[in-house]
Scaffold this motif. Structure first.
Motif, PDB file in Angstrom:
ATOM      1  N   PRO A 175       0.788  -1.181   0.139  1.00  0.00           N
ATOM      2  CA  PRO A 175      -0.067   0.067   0.012  1.00  0.00           C
ATOM      3  C   PRO A 175       0.830   1.312   0.004  1.00  0.00           C
ATOM      4  CG  PRO A 175      -0.810  -1.412   1.541  1.00  0.00           C
ATOM      5  CD  PRO A 175       0.483  -2.136   0.975  1.00  0.00           C
ATOM      6  N   PRO A 176       0.338   2.476  -0.621  1.00  0.00           N
ATOM      7  CA  PRO A 176       1.241   3.766  -0.949  1.00  0.00           C
ATOM      8  C   PRO A 176       1.944   4.024   0.719  1.00  0.00           C
ATOM      9  CG  PRO A 176      -0.888   3.573  -2.020  1.00  0.00           C
ATOM     10  CD  PRO A 176      -0.801   2.570  -1.395  1.00  0.00           C
ATOM     11  N   TRP A 177       0.661   3.984   1.769  1.00  0.00           N
ATOM     12  CA  TRP A 177       1.250   4.568   2.996  1.00  0.00           C
ATOM     13  C   TRP A 177       2.578   3.763   3.520  1.00  0.00           C
ATOM     14  CZ3 TRP A 177       0.962   1.119   6.942  1.00  0.00           C
ATOM     15  CH2 TRP A 177      -0.148  -0.280   6.776  1.00  0.00           C
ATOM     16  N   MET A 178       2.619   2.417   3.320  1.00  0.00           N
ATOM     17  CA  MET A 178       3.745   1.565   3.997  1.00  0.00           C
ATOM     18  C   MET A 178       4.990   2.096   3.726  1.00  0.00           C
ATOM     19  SD  MET A 178       3.865  -1.262   5.690  1.00  0.00           S
ATOM     20  CE  MET A 178       2.454  -2.193   5.419  1.00  0.00           C
ATOM     21  N   SER A 179       5.512   2.771   2.630  1.00  0.00           N
ATOM     22  CA  SER A 179       6.890   3.263   2.548  1.00  0.00           C
ATOM     23  C   SER A 179       6.881   4.341   3.347  1.00  0.00           C
ATOM     24  CB  SER A 179       7.030   3.768   1.218  1.00  0.00           C
ATOM     25  OG  SER A 179       6.864   2.557   0.015  1.00  0.00           O
ATOM     26  N   SER A 180       6.118   5.207   3.595  1.00  0.00           N
ATOM     27  CA  SER A 180       6.420   6.395   4.539  1.00  0.00           C
ATOM     28  C   SER A 180       6.281   6.035   6.060  1.00  0.00           C
ATOM     29  CB  SER A 180       5.300   7.484   4.439  1.00  0.00           C
ATOM     30  OG  SER A 180       5.316   7.985   3.080  1.00  0.00           O
ATOM     31  N   TYR A 181       5.354   4.934   6.120  1.00  0.00           N
ATOM     32  CA  TYR A 181       5.331   4.461   7.715  1.00  0.00           C
ATOM     33  C   TYR A 181       6.608   3.810   7.820  1.00  0.00           C
ATOM     34  CZ  TYR A 181       3.777   1.779  11.710  1.00  0.00           C
ATOM     35  OH  TYR A 181       3.614   1.239  12.968  1.00  0.00           O
ATOM     36  N   ALA A 182       7.245   2.805   7.176  1.00  0.00           N
ATOM     37  CA  ALA A 182       8.433   2.169   7.244  1.00  0.00           C
ATOM     38  C   ALA A 182       9.679   3.136   7.439  1.00  0.00           C
ATOM     39  CB  ALA A 182       8.736   1.162   6.077  1.00  0.00           C
ATOM     40  N   ASP A 183       9.565   4.233   6.768  1.00  0.00           N
ATOM     41  CA  ASP A 183      10.740   5.371   6.825  1.00  0.00           C
ATOM     42  C   ASP A 183      10.639   6.068   8.339  1.00  0.00           C
ATOM     43  OD1 ASP A 183      10.612   6.269   3.256  1.00  0.00           O
ATOM     44  OD2 ASP A 183      11.599   4.677   4.526  1.00  0.00           O
TER      45      ASP A 183
END
Length: 247
Positions: free
Chosen positions: A25-33
């Motif tokens: 999901p698109p939000w996963m990258s920001s959350y992982a960062d």
């Protein structure tokens, strides 16, 4: 061309099957960062907790200045565990008698110079004195090995700090490492002199601060309970204290 799934298996075209390389999901990258940055932030805070203590920094600075002036020889460093001050012998001015744990006038002079910056820290920090020797074997009527010698020397320095210079005994400790933690090879008289050292380890005060807060809260609770017990009993037939205040 996609292969047909064998009997009993789900076809790879079904939406329940997650394909290799299927995008998150698109939000996963920001959350992982964000999680990675938070982990790095707290690791850095933990590693520099001792360095962020102003009193520790000031003590380190004062002792480094004395070493730069030649008043003592050694090293000072701050890491995540606390402040470590290493004193090395200078020339023939040893810290102890040969094969003995009795401190010399030179050792007392070094402790006297360290007392102003360290005694203030001892109010909120534990100080551990570490004894180290070279690899020259020893066996006399007092010590069977460098283990006993280094431990006795560290204890002598700790006792000196307590008895003569007023350090709190409940914040002092001593440990001996013998010849087993050399900082240079024991292959010359100069190197053996460096390994015959005393280390003052001022521990990071995080655990001690928590302990002090707990002790303070416990003492306040005991004082309040004692004050309540000391109050005279209310006369018979008098209304409770809550009712008196309401009136």
């Amino acid at each position: 061309m996609p292969l047909k799934a064998p009997r009993g298996f789900i076809d790879e075209n079904e939406p329940e099957v997650c394909k290799v390389g299927h995008p998150a999901p698109p939000w996963m990258s920001s959350y992982a960062d964000l999680m990675t940055e938070l982990v790095c932030f707290f690791v850095i805070l933990y590693a520099l907790s001792a360095a962020l203590n102003k009193n520790v920094q000031n003590a380190s600075k004062d002792i480094k200045e004395m070493m730069d002036k030649g008043e003592m020889k050694g090293d000072v460093k701050i890491d995540r565990e606390g402040l470590k001050i290493t004193l090395e012998e200078q020339g023939n001015a040893g810290f102890f008698g040969s094969g003995s744990a009795d401190t010399t006038e030179n050792m007392e002079a070094m402790v006297a110079k360290l007392t102003p910056p360290l005694r203030k820290l001892s109010e909120d920090h534990d100080i551990l004195v570490e004894g180290h020797t070279d690899n020259q074997g020893i066996s006399n009527q007092y010590f069977d090995s460098n283990w006993e010698l280094s431990t006795a020397r560290a204890t002598s320095v700790a006792r000196l700090m307590i008895d003569k210079f007023g350090f709190p005994p409940d914040h002092m400790g001593a440990v001996g490492y013998g010849q087993f933690r050399p900082i240079v090879p024991n292959d010359s008289a100069e190197n053996r002199s460096k390994n015959r050292r005393v280390v003052f380890f001022v521990k990071n005060n995080s655990n001690l601060s928590v302990k002090k807060k707990d002790e303070k809260a416990q003492a306040e609770g005991q004082a309040a309970a004692a004050a309540q017990e000391a109050l005279p009993p209310a006369p018979e037939g008098s209304p409770p204290a809550e009712a008196q205040e309401a009136r």
